[in-house]
Design a protein around this motif. Structure first.
Motif, mmCIF file in Angstrom:
data_model
loop_
_atom_site.group_PDB
_atom_site.id
_atom_site.type_symbol
_atom_site.label_atom_id
_atom_site.label_comp_id
_atom_site.label_asym_id
_atom_site.label_seq_id
_atom_site.Cartn_x
_atom_site.Cartn_y
_atom_site.Cartn_z
ATOM 1 N N GLU A 1 58.759 24.473 20.205
ATOM 2 C CA GLU A 1 59.413 24.353 21.515
ATOM 3 C C GLU A 1 60.362 25.528 21.746
ATOM 4 O O GLU A 1 60.398 26.095 22.838
ATOM 5 C CB GLU A 1 60.148 23.023 21.639
ATOM 6 C CG GLU A 1 59.227 21.822 21.685
ATOM 7 C CD GLU A 1 58.146 21.923 22.763
ATOM 8 O OE1 GLU A 1 58.436 22.384 23.881
ATOM 9 O OE2 GLU A 1 57.003 21.533 22.470
ATOM 10 N N ASP A 2 61.123 25.909 20.721
ATOM 11 C CA ASP A 2 61.986 27.091 20.843
ATOM 12 C C ASP A 2 61.155 28.323 21.151
ATOM 13 O O ASP A 2 61.511 29.142 22.001
ATOM 14 C CB ASP A 2 62.775 27.339 19.551
ATOM 15 C CG ASP A 2 63.871 26.322 19.326
ATOM 16 O OD1 ASP A 2 64.161 25.535 20.250
ATOM 17 O OD2 ASP A 2 64.438 26.318 18.221
ATOM 18 N N ARG B 1 58.227 28.530 22.556
ATOM 19 C CA ARG B 1 57.645 28.509 23.914
ATOM 20 C C ARG B 1 58.610 29.114 24.935
ATOM 21 O O ARG B 1 58.183 29.743 25.888
ATOM 22 C CB ARG B 1 57.274 27.083 24.305
ATOM 23 C CG ARG B 1 56.007 26.625 23.651
ATOM 24 C CD ARG B 1 55.539 25.288 24.223
ATOM 25 N NE ARG B 1 54.254 24.975 23.660
ATOM 26 C CZ ARG B 1 54.045 24.055 22.737
ATOM 27 N NH1 ARG B 1 55.050 23.331 22.265
ATOM 28 N NH2 ARG B 1 52.837 23.835 22.275
ATOM 29 N N TRP B 2 59.898 28.917 24.733
ATOM 30 C CA TRP B 2 60.891 29.496 25.643
ATOM 31 C C TRP B 2 61.010 31.004 25.457
ATOM 32 O O TRP B 2 61.426 31.715 26.359
ATOM 33 C CB TRP B 2 62.256 28.841 25.429
ATOM 34 C CG TRP B 2 62.310 27.481 26.022
ATOM 35 C CD1 TRP B 2 62.137 26.292 25.370
ATOM 36 C CD2 TRP B 2 62.531 27.147 27.390
ATOM 37 N NE1 TRP B 2 62.230 25.261 26.247
ATOM 38 C CE2 TRP B 2 62.485 25.746 27.496
ATOM 39 C CE3 TRP B 2 62.763 27.907 28.541
ATOM 40 C CZ2 TRP B 2 62.652 25.080 28.708
ATOM 41 C CZ3 TRP B 2 62.936 27.239 29.738
ATOM 42 C CH2 TRP B 2 62.882 25.848 29.821
ATOM 43 N N GLN B 3 60.652 31.500 24.279
ATOM 44 C CA GLN B 3 60.803 32.924 23.982
ATOM 45 C C GLN B 3 59.559 33.744 24.295
ATOM 46 O O GLN B 3 59.662 34.959 24.485
ATOM 47 C CB GLN B 3 61.148 33.116 22.502
ATOM 48 C CG GLN B 3 62.453 32.491 22.102
ATOM 49 C CD GLN B 3 62.681 32.577 20.605
ATOM 50 O OE1 GLN B 3 62.118 33.430 19.942
ATOM 51 N NE2 GLN B 3 63.499 31.685 20.071
ATOM 52 N N THR C 1 55.246 34.439 29.503
ATOM 53 C CA THR C 1 54.585 33.349 30.219
ATOM 54 C C THR C 1 53.075 33.407 30.139
ATOM 55 O O THR C 1 52.421 32.383 30.198
ATOM 56 C CB THR C 1 54.968 33.359 31.714
ATOM 57 O OG1 THR C 1 55.736 34.502 31.997
ATOM 58 C CG2 THR C 1 55.677 32.123 32.115
#
Length: 112
Positions: free
Chosen positions: A68-69, A71-73, A76
């Motif tokens: 999850e961390d 995916r934010w980094q 896109t």
């Protein structure tokens, strides 16, 4: 086709092998190895995130939380960071960093 990884021990990933028979679908391991070969920076980022958490005093690390961390980094446009890959990445991290084995909880794999 991704290259084979020869790993030993209870945390070892299966060795890449052709599993594409007529009408068959790629296994989870096949999909993981293909994704990992195409996106090697994902593993390096998971290594860094794990090292950071352990250096900060964590005794346990959850790969799903790291995903999850990550995916934010990630940019896109990157797709395919599949939650089904978390156990395989955990096994690979343990193979490459045996001192981290106690930080991850692993279960027996039921599928290739």
């Amino acid at each position: 086709m991704p290259t084979s990884r020869t790993l030993a021990g209870p945390y070892a990933l299966p060795v890449a092998r052709p599993s594409f028979r007529a009408g068959s679908r790629p296994t989870l391991t096949d999909r993981f190895l293909a994704f990992d070969a195409e996106h090697p920076y994902v593993y390096r980022a998971l290594e860094r995130l794990t090292a950071d958490r352990l250096a900060a005093g964590a005794t346990r690390v959850g790969l799903k939380a790291l995903f999850e961390d990550l995916r934010w980094q990630l940019p896109t446009g990157v797709r395919g960071l599949n939650n089904s890959f978390t156990a395989l990445y955990a096994r690979r991290l343990i193979e490459d960093h045996p001192q981290w084995a106690s930080a991850f909880e692993l279960r027996r794999r039921r599928t290739p």
